[in-house]
Design an enzyme around this catalytic site. Structure first.
Site, PDB file in Angstrom:
ATOM      1  CB  CYS A 188      -5.479 -19.712  45.356  1.00 57.37           C
ATOM      2  SG  CYS A 188      -5.776 -21.480  45.221  1.00 57.37           S
ATOM      3  CB  SER A 216      -2.866 -28.865  40.853  1.00 60.82           C
ATOM      4  OG  SER A 216      -3.247 -28.077  41.960  1.00 60.82           O
ATOM      5  CD  GLU A 258      -8.489 -26.101  33.486  1.00 58.03           C
ATOM      6  OE1 GLU A 258      -8.409 -26.063  32.250  1.00 58.03           O
ATOM      7  OE2 GLU A 258      -9.424 -25.567  34.120  1.00 58.03           O
ATOM      8  CD  GLU A 296      -2.178 -31.216  43.715  1.00 54.80           C
ATOM      9  OE1 GLU A 296      -2.346 -31.846  42.639  1.00 54.80           O
ATOM     10  OE2 GLU A 296      -2.997 -30.404  44.164  1.00 54.80           O
ATOM     11  CB  ALA A 327     -10.390 -23.505  41.210  1.00 50.88           C
TER      12      ALA A 327
END
Length: 408
Positions: free
Chosen positions: A353, A247, A245, A362, A242
């Protein structure tokens, strides 16, 4: 053609990923909850309204556990592509309800400390700069596979505690996962098997000698939280899957947004401090996750004027919810000055999340460092030639060819 007829056709077509707003508008002009026929035996309810989406994502009447639906629905999900059936793979935060979810999330929250996540900022900057140093010698490159994806993999490896010598294997697995198309389950399963093997070895290593990383923290809490070995591996696998991908696609989608809209790029150039609200608006307008994991009502329930029966599959279309004009005035307008965001790009409720803060960091660092290094960055192909992934869960391009502009 009715909305019910149009929705599934668009959800599984690259044209929808390239320009989702026409379907969003069509859904909002009709009803906030409608059927979407994905394939024989699988016609989930599609939720596009903001308030209805929040209810599905947070109300305990909607379960994430596959056992909450019928065997026929589980079988229909299992016949689909690998990324659609992640809820059927293992026991992790996205596939269990309380009290198991409460136990696992408490453990993961204890491991994902604010200190550990804040300590990632400098490594993220270093990883981004190192990748950009390599790209400085190339006039053209693929922003997804050459920058966004390896950056996201390095960050999640750093967080988990994967040794430097093992990271090339994870970068290869990350590419396999992202490159897997609807008919390419073999690549997805190959990447999954290899990662699980690596995680098993890493857990054994941390049991022998603990380090200051997430796996060591999870292993240390293993006995206290009554976490079995299967759950432990599933938690780590889900975090990697999770985390990297979504990010990577956040960075890629934000970059594409700026490359296609000179006025927005000019605003950021004049005021770099706007990067944080810009990332939030990208998450709302061009979020990387199209739908989260499946939901299943545990009893008959009314939603958006529609009666849902217990066990029927439900999908929340996150982008549509974050374009709901009842919540966001002029929702199609990209506006970094929106005061009241509360988009649903990271979900809502108990399944919100846990890595949202890391993903935002990020996105902010990845985009800022990229345009600082390559202020003349531009697309290497016309926007209409970009290939979009044919994928129900994620929204992003297959590759993003760019030119640095340094050698023009």
């Amino acid at each position: 053609m009715t909305v019910e007829d149009a929705a599934p056709a668009y959800l599984l077509q690259p044209a929808f990923m390239a320009d989702p707003e026409p379907l969003y508008a069509r859904l909002h002009n009709a009803v906030p909850v409608t059927r979407a026929r994905l394939r024989p035996g699988l016609s989930p309810w599609l939720v596009s309204g903001y308030e209805e989406a929040r209810k599905v994502l947070s109300d305990p009447l909607f379960s994430v556990a596959p056992a909450s639906t019928s065997r026929s629905v589980r079988d229909a999900i299992a016949t689909g592509p690998a990324e659609e059936k992640t809820a059927l793979l293992g026991r992790h935060l996205l596939s269990v309800d309380p009290p198991d979810h409460t136990r696992m999330r408490r453990l993961m929250s204890r491991a994902l400390t604010a200190r550990r996540m804040q300590a990632l900022q400098e490594p993220i900057e270093d990883f981004a700069d190192a990748l950009l140093d390599q790209l400085a010698y190339r006039e053209e490159f693929d922003l997804l596979s050459d920058y966004a994806l390896p950056l996201a993999v390095e960050v999640i490896c750093e967080l988990i505690g994967i040794p430097a010598e093992d990271r090339p294997r994870f970068r290869a697995c990350g590419v396999l996962v992202v490159r897997s198309e609807l008919d390419d389950d073999a690549s997805f399963e190959q990447a999954t098997d290899e990662m699980i093997g690596c995680f098993t070895s890493l857990i054994a290593s941390r049991r022998a000698k603990a380090e200051d990383d997430l796996v060591s923290a999870l292993v240390a809490a293993h006995e206290d939280e009554r976490l079995d070995e299967y759950e432990l591996i599933s938690l780590i696998y889900q975090l990697f899957f999770a985390g990297h991908e979504s990010s990577a696609y956040l960075i890629t989608n934000a970059t594409l947004r700026l490359l296609r809209h000179d006025e927005e790029r000019a605003v950021l150039r004049q005021n770099p401090g706007l990067i944080e609200p810009l990332v939030e608006e990208v998450l709302r307008v061009d979020g990387p996750v199209k739908v989260p994991t499946w939901r299943f009502p545990v009893q008959d329930v009314e939603l958006g004027g529609v009666q849902l029966r217990a066990g029927e599959p439900v999908l929340v279309l996150l982008g549509a919810a974050s374009h709901d004009p009842r919540r966001f005035p002029d929702p199609g307008r990209f506006d970094v000055h929106r005061v009241f965001q509360q988009h649903l790009a990271f979900g809502h409720g108990i399944h919100h999340c846990l890595g949202a803060a890391v993903a935002r960091t990020e996105g902010r660092i990845g985009v800022t460092r990229l345009f600082r290094r390559f202020p003349e960055l531009h697309l290497a192909v016309p926007p209409e030639d970009l290939r979009w992934r044919n994928n129900l869960m994620m929204r992003g391009v297959c590759e993003l060819p760019v030119r640095s502009g340094t050698q023009r």
